[in-house]
Design an enzyme around this catalytic site. Sequence first.
Site, PDB file in Angstrom:
ATOM      1  CD  GLN A  38      -2.625  -1.089   2.646  1.00 51.15           C
ATOM      2  OE1 GLN A  38      -2.150  -1.723   3.573  1.00 51.15           O
ATOM      3  NE2 GLN A  38      -3.735  -0.411   2.759  1.00 51.15           N
ATOM      4  CB  SER A  77       1.309   6.653   5.352  1.00 46.15           C
ATOM      5  OG  SER A  77       0.282   5.919   5.984  1.00 46.15           O
ATOM      6  CB  SER A 127       4.020  -3.259   5.588  1.00 45.96           C
ATOM      7  OG  SER A 127       3.734  -2.539   6.762  1.00 45.96           O
ATOM      8  CD  GLU A 161      -4.872  -1.484   6.831  1.00 44.65           C
ATOM      9  OE1 GLU A 161      -3.776  -1.563   7.413  1.00 44.65           O
ATOM     10  OE2 GLU A 161      -5.172  -0.530   6.104  1.00 44.65           O
TER      11      GLU A 161
END
Length: 416
Positions: free
Chosen positions: A143, A146, A178, A261
């Site tokens: 992903q 952020s 991640s 999520e």
Amino acid sequence: MPSSPDTEGAELAAWVEQARAWLGDNAPAERAVRDPHDVSVFHNLSHDDELAILDQLRAWQRLKFEAGYGAISWPTELHGAGLSSAHADAFKAAEGEAVALTRHELFSVTINLIAPTIRLFGSDALKSRVFPGLHDGSQLACQLFSEPAAGSDLAAVATRAVRDGDDWVLNGQKVWTSGAQFAEWGQALVRTDSSVAKHAGLSAFLVPMDAPGVEVRQIKQMSGGTSFNEVFLTDVRVPDAYRLGEPGDGWKVTRATLGFERANASNKSGVGGSFEQLLEVARRSGADRDRAVRARLAEIRAREVAAEVSLHREQRARDSGEPPGASGSMRKLQWVRKLGLVSETARELLGPELIADDGRPGRFSWNAHVLGAPGYRIAGGADQIQRNIVAERHLGMPADKAPQPAVASPAVKEQT
């Protein structure tokens, strides 16, 4: 004529027996099993060790997929088995008993978050490009959400994408990603129009992580691992065919991914220490005979069971192609609270054994849990954000009226 519940139950039972037999014949070798004393929330592994874990998981996922167990409840036109959630749940339970491979978050993100998002919003061309790769372990996805300056206000992302013919050119920085160093794809939320309200000026793309201009830098965590990364995008060209949803639909696409999520927040077997591992600590010290400790353990177990029931309900809704709602936020909050209770209980039970490594298993190892658990109060959306979602979408309360800028900054308009 539809089959009766008894017939369906018999068919499922026969299928489960067949799956158990296959697992018995094909379960990975003992060398690949998880350390029974591993209660860490985030990995504390070298790059090579983490890569070895992913290689084992890729091989196992490929074996499952070839046998028809890799995407059980997905439709056949998307390389799934076309079976029900009941079949998927039953196989997962049987697999949990037969296989104890070391977990890795990148696999969960790929299979449980990004794959279903592409199912909802991807073009036929994109689906043909990534499936069955996202099912069989040959392609993994992270992903790219952020950013350093956005904080919990994800709609304030500044990474921009400018249209250039059949491509989009991306520039910006992402952080806390991640598994980015191992991923083939990244789902990116970017700004394509800064002349409108910030939520309306976003678009979503699937970015090849090996594209020219993509740079991944690992971040050293206080718990020791390097699973998180910074990702820098410099003039990265992405085909328009890799867009998810329409231009300006980025917020809707991202909300769906975040919903998946949160829906999977308690679907993390082994993350943060299980009830059984904590119970072992209590029994070893004799604290399990204390009434207050038993009450705390009962609360933790009750939260685990409630989360499992809720997860199964939401998985059935997902099979119909529906994105999850506010219930995912409620489950995420409950799961984070459970993590906190586990940390508090471990600290109380272990005392000084938690901070001094005397070599005895199942003691100092809980230090990794205490250090990692607070991270999930932020991961997947901060607790405060989750409470706002529950208040507005589930309880029907008025939206937060805090003042917000109407137009995002910096001002970069879409070029066509």
